[in-house]
Design an enzyme around this catalytic site. Structure first.
Site, PDB file in Angstrom:
ATOM      1  N   LYS A   1       0.839  -1.210   0.000  1.00 47.72           N
ATOM      2  CA  LYS A   1       0.000   0.000   0.000  1.00 47.72           C
ATOM      3  C   LYS A   1       0.868   1.251   0.000  1.00 47.72           C
ATOM      4  O   LYS A   1       2.070   1.170   0.291  1.00 47.72           O
ATOM      5  CB  LYS A   1      -0.914  -0.022   1.219  1.00 47.72           C
TER       6      LYS A   1
ATOM      7  N   TYR B   1      15.261  30.092   7.834  1.00 48.37           N
ATOM      8  CA  TYR B   1      14.088  30.862   8.271  1.00 48.37           C
ATOM      9  C   TYR B   1      14.028  30.968   9.796  1.00 48.37           C
ATOM     10  O   TYR B   1      14.356  30.028  10.510  1.00 48.37           O
ATOM     11  CB  TYR B   1      12.802  30.198   7.765  1.00 48.37           C
TER      12      TYR B   1
HETATM   13  C1  LIG Z   1      -0.399  -1.756   6.794  1.00 45.91           C
HETATM   14  C2  LIG Z   1      -0.935  -3.056   7.226  1.00 45.91           C
HETATM   15  C3  LIG Z   1      -0.089  -4.156   7.413  1.00 45.91           C
HETATM   16  C4  LIG Z   1       1.425  -4.050   7.322  1.00 45.91           C
HETATM   17  O1  LIG Z   1       1.909  -3.455   8.508  1.00 45.91           O
HETATM   18  P1  LIG Z   1       3.477  -3.282   8.803  1.00 45.91           P
HETATM   19  O2  LIG Z   1       3.504  -2.842  10.219  1.00 45.91           O
HETATM   20  O3  LIG Z   1       3.989  -2.246   7.875  1.00 45.91           O
HETATM   21  O4  LIG Z   1       4.100  -4.602   8.590  1.00 45.91           O
HETATM   22  C5  LIG Z   1      -0.666  -5.378   7.706  1.00 45.91           C
HETATM   23  N1  LIG Z   1      -2.000  -5.502   7.840  1.00 45.91           N
HETATM   24  C6  LIG Z   1      -2.848  -4.463   7.687  1.00 45.91           C
HETATM   25  C7  LIG Z   1      -4.300  -4.668   7.849  1.00 45.91           C
HETATM   26  C8  LIG Z   1      -2.341  -3.215   7.391  1.00 45.91           C
HETATM   27  O5  LIG Z   1      -3.177  -2.169   7.255  1.00 45.91           O
END
Ligand SMILES: *Cc1c(COP(=O)(O)O)cnc(C)c1O
Length: 368
Positions: free
Chosen positions: A39, A262
């Protein structure tokens, strides 16, 4: 051909590190298949490139956030099944049914619509039952689950081939997490046992690294695949896939008493060699690093950031190091862990990686 200059800020992405980290995940959860979570553009590493590079790794699924990401992977010609980690809404469901992506269900209403759409298309859609064992973001609650499950099973257009839940504190609260594993196991038994489901899954990276997953047959690693451990103990086994880089654009000596950046929050106390580097918060290098003791790595040395991070440029104290314009600078990567940058910015590695903006050119390569 017009001349094209090299990029000002770029991220080098080592695909061989991803495969190595995947092997670590497999070792840590023996007997479990892998859903590689890609994702948010594969945590900023490039959605299509990462999906393509892992397409032949015998993955059960790619886990994506939404239909937009699923579509991009499918359109890239990757055939690995796609699992939607988050809840879907009405307007997305026709496409999901058409493409055969796998949603997780939290309500009977969604299930009925999926079923109707699938029946109309002459199909049966594979879905997973999502159970809320403590995350509070989606899934059926345990209360009334038996009854809900019976109703789901009666819907003709869907096939409940998996059951999953999620861990909110696998990297923070071992007692709570152990309770979730136990509760999830009970739920699976209550709904027909391990034989009822093709896929049983609970763990993210922290869950698969720190807990016994033998009651599951699928794990969902994200962060660790990119070489960052969510818990300190496992970092040596992983290799950071992304190195964020830029270049020195200027080196000057400022006199004592001269402000830098800044707000003039930093003022030199002595004549100071100041190097300007071509990256800033517009690239996703966090502005919250200002004044937090952050460092960059250049010519084999760590040099301190001085003054505030600006949109496109930062300044470091070059000290005695002979820097030149054009020198390559690592903001994070093998010499500066992204976890260190995240901690100094008051956030988590997930946010730093996914916050690297499109202006940063991603350069994929296959190892050293
Ligand atoms: C993002 C996500 C993961 C992966 O999590 P990590 O901590 O990056 O390994 C697994 N399961 C779900 C439902 C998620 O939303």
């Amino acid at each position: 051909m017009p001349t094209t200059s090299p990029p000002r800020a770029w991220a080098e992405i080592d695909l061989s590190a991803l495969r190595q980290n995947l092997a670590v995940a497999r070792q840590a959860a023996p007997g479990c298949a892998i859903m590689a979570v890609v994702k948010a553009g594969a945590y900023g590493h490039g959605l299509e490139e990462i999906a393509r590079s892992l397409a032949d790794e015998d993955l059960a699924f790619f886990g994506v956030a939404n239909v937009g990401e699923a579509r991009r992977i499918a359109d890239a010609g990757v055939a690995t099944p796609l699992y939607l980690l988050g809840a879907t809404w009405e307007a997305e469901r026709a496409e999901i049914v058409e493409r055969g992506w796998v949603p997780c269900l939290s309500t009977l209403d969604e299930a009925r619509q999926f079923s109707d759409l699938a029946v109309a298309a002459g199909k049966r859609l594979a879905v997973h039952l999502s159970v809320d064992t403590g995350m509070g973001r989606g899934g059926f609650l345990r209360e009334g689950l038996d009854e809900n499950f019976r109703r789901l099973e009666a819907l003709p257009g869907i096939e409940i081939e998996g059951i999953g839940s999620h861990l909110p504190s696998a990297d923070e609260d071992a007692d709570f997490t152990r309770g979730q594993f136990a509760g999830f196991g009970e739920i699976v038994d209550q709904l027909g046992g391990r034989g009822r489901f093709r896929w049983i899954h609970l763990s993210n990276s922290a869950g698969l690294l720190e807990y016994d997953n033998h009651a599951c047959n699928l794990v969902r690693p994200g962060l660790m695949l990119y070489g960052v451990s969510p818990v300190p103990g496992h970092q040596q086994r992983l290799r950071a896939a992304m190195s964020l880089k830029s270049r020195v654009t200027l080196v000057r000596t400022l006199p004592a008493g001269h402000g830098v950046s800044y707000g003039r929050a930093f003022v030199t106390t002595r004549p100071t060699r100041v190097a300007t580097i071509g990256i800033g918060y517009g690239d996703g290098y966090p502005r919250h690093l200002s004044g937090q003791g952050a460092e960059v790595f250049v010519r084999g040395r760590r040099l301190p950031l001085i003054g505030r991070v600006t949109m496109d440029q930062i300044m470091v104290d070059a000290g005695e190091v002979e820097l030149r314009a054009g020198d390559e600078v690592e903001l994070f990567g093998p010499s500066i862990p992204v976890a260190e940058v995240a901690a100094k910015a008051g956030t988590i590695a997930w946010e730093i990686l996914t916050g690297i903006t499109p202006r940063v050119v991603r350069i994929h390569h296959d190892g050293r």
